[in-house]
Design an enzyme around this catalytic site. Structure first.
Site, PDB file in Angstrom:
ATOM      1  CG  ASN A 160      47.193  43.019  44.089  1.00 43.54           C
ATOM      2  OD1 ASN A 160      47.860  41.989  44.229  1.00 43.54           O
ATOM      3  ND2 ASN A 160      46.315  43.164  43.101  1.00 43.54           N
TER       4      ASN A 160
ATOM      5  CB  CYS B 102      40.354  39.393  42.358  1.00 52.71           C
ATOM      6  SG  CYS B 102      41.416  40.777  41.882  1.00 52.71           S
ATOM      7  CG  PHE B 103      37.114  41.507  46.438  1.00 55.65           C
ATOM      8  CD1 PHE B 103      36.133  42.130  45.681  1.00 55.65           C
ATOM      9  CD2 PHE B 103      36.893  40.213  46.853  1.00 55.65           C
ATOM     10  CE1 PHE B 103      34.960  41.467  45.352  1.00 55.65           C
ATOM     11  CE2 PHE B 103      35.728  39.540  46.538  1.00 55.65           C
ATOM     12  CZ  PHE B 103      34.760  40.175  45.777  1.00 55.65           C
ATOM     13  CB  CYS B 104      43.064  44.873  45.501  1.00 53.52           C
ATOM     14  SG  CYS B 104      42.514  46.182  44.390  1.00 53.52           S
ATOM     15  CG  ASN B 105      43.399  38.964  48.909  1.00 54.74           C
ATOM     16  OD1 ASN B 105      44.131  38.068  48.506  1.00 54.74           O
ATOM     17  ND2 ASN B 105      43.125  39.131  50.193  1.00 54.74           N
TER      18      ASN B 105
END
Length: 473
Positions: free
Chosen positions: A133, A389-392
């Site tokens: 992100n 979502c692991f910042c993705n």
């Protein structure tokens, strides 16, 4: 640990046997407190000797704010310069071509480039759908300058981008400044995107921003061979300590083309409040706002030396072997009806991928097991993994095949609500995926412990009763 199982592992992944030096390092420097650490993409583990060396240095010297010429300030400046040189040496970057700007983390490095890049109305900001992100956020700086924003998708099958699509996107540009940003390694799936794209982009006149945060801990990034214009790093992901320090490695000529939207203490030579003018400092000094984290910069030198002695090639061989075994074992796991227990998102072999695996557990009917159930089970075994979502979001949206209309609708339906209604609006059964990742101090016992947990989900029938509210996505 089963000797038979270990011997079969070595037979399947013989290169692991050459990494025994890391077993010695773990025994000496990483005390066993019962934790099974499988979140290296979130942050690396630090060795006791790193802390001891840093503590000894701080006890032996007084370090002062470097923005002066007194003895303690000069000492801090000298160590900061040593740290810059250590970073350049580690990444084989010429000091005549590159300089190092210290930031709080990789996100801070990405922001520096995004806010300062000379986008125009004729520029293009190009990125993959597979990005952290902090790279996605750079598009907002491009947007404010009315630049075009273009995405190259990754495929659901392996979460890689087609080379032809990259070539087409790079060919489509104007003569204005254009920026291509992508990760050397996905923090979602572990996919390693080709470093050859850097030269491809340069041949078309693009600048390249390389996010190396997930790549650098277990892979050698040689900046004498691959020459991106900008590289973002977080040191805690590489060697655990210190947190709160990252850097931007930037080509000096491309740094000179950036224009900062503000100035701060430390980033200028002089300024006048009443005269309404300022003179920016050159190179790294013009981009380091306020006081750098001077007490922790010596720890960067210690950490880089630590990784160098452990040997990146050895670390790479170990993490590749452990990842290969995990993927092999996960594929074998089935319910009594023959249905798979685990769905892996991304490559299911070790070719051009790192030690990060994103997946979900499935029940016998093929439905995703709620990640909160998995997290609770892992916590009970002291296994540290990650969910969400692991910042993705782009990689996750592709992996889960979420339709664009639902994603667009999710903004209005999910605003100011809790996560569960938002997830329902965009069509997700859970908050994303589960991620495990291996690194410097990982060993076979760690991955065995995870597979023991995984076997608990054979023929598992989930229940939503008693689950806590979601606090992240």
């Amino acid at each position: 640990m089963s000797t038979t199982l270990y011997n079969q592992f070595i037979a399947d992944f013989p290169r692991y046997a050459s990494t025994h030096s890391l077993d010695t390092l773990r025994a000496l420097d990483f005390p066993d407190n019962g934790d099974i650490y499988l979140d290296y993409t979130g942050g690396g583990r630090y060795g006791l000797s790193q802390l001891q060396a840093h503590n000894t240095l701080l006890q032996s010297h007084i370090f002062g704010n470097p923005h002066s010429d007194n003895p303690t300030s000069r000492r801090s400046t000298e160590w900061a310069d040593r740290a810059r040189n250590a970073v350049l040496r580690f990444f084989n970057a010429s000091p005549n071509e590159y300089c190092v700007i210290f930031t709080a983390n990789a996100s801070g490095a990405l922001r520096l480039v995004g806010e300062s890049y000379p986008f125009t109305t004729h520029s293009t900001y190009l990125q993959l759908t597979d990005n952290h992100n902090s790279v996605n956020g750079m598009r907002e700086f491009a947007r404010t300058k009315h630049a075009r924003i273009q995405l190259v998708p990754v495929q659901k099958t392996d979460l890689r981008a087609k080379t032809a699509n990259i070539a087409t996107a790079l060919a489509d540009h104007s003569d204005a400044p254009n920026l291509f940003a992508y990760p050397a390694q996905s923090n979602f799936s572990g996919v390693q995107h080709p470093l050859s794209w850097i030269a491809d982009a340069h041949a078309q006149g693009w600048d390249v921003m390389l996010d190396a945060a997930a790549f650098a801990p277990t892979n050698q990034l040689d900046l004498s061979k691959y020459k991106p214009d900008f590289v973002a790093l977080s040191f805690y992901k590489m060697f655990g300590w210190p947190s709160g320090v990252g850097c931007l490695i930037a080509k000096k000529d491309r740094l000179a083309a950036l224009s900062r939207p503000w100035f701060a203490g430390g980033s200028i030579w002089a300024a006048s409040a009443q005269g309404d003018w300022y003179i920016p400092a050159a190179l790294h000094e013009g981009f380091e706002d306020g006081t750098i984290n001077y007490l922790n910069l010596p720890a960067v030198i210690i950490g880089l030396d630590y990784i160098a002695k452990a040997n990146l090639a050895t670390i790479h061989d170990r993490t590749t072997s452990l990842t290969g075994w995990l993927l092999q074992q996960m594929a074998k796991l089935t319910h009594s009806n023959g249905a798979p227990v685990i769905e892996v998102y991304g490559p299911t072999n070790t070719k051009n991928r790192g030690g990060t695996i994103a997946f979900n557990f499935l029940d016998p009917s093929g439905r995703i097991v709620d990640e909160r159930i998995v997290e609770k089970a892992a916590n009970s075994k002291k296994i540290s993994l990650r969910t969400g979502c692991f910042c993705n979001p782009g990689a996750g949206e592709t992996a889960f095949a979420l339709p664009l209309k639902k994603l667009q609708a999710g903004l209005s339906e999910g605003r100011l609500q809790t996560y569960d209604p938002y997830l329902a609006a965009i069509g997700l059964q859970s908050a994303g995926a589960i991620r495990i990742s291996v690194g410097l101090a990982s060993n076979f016992a760690d991955v065995q412990a995870f597979m023991a947990l995984a076997r608990q989900f054979i023929d598992f029938i989930p229940s939503a009763k008693g689950l806590p509210p979601r606090t992240h996505c």
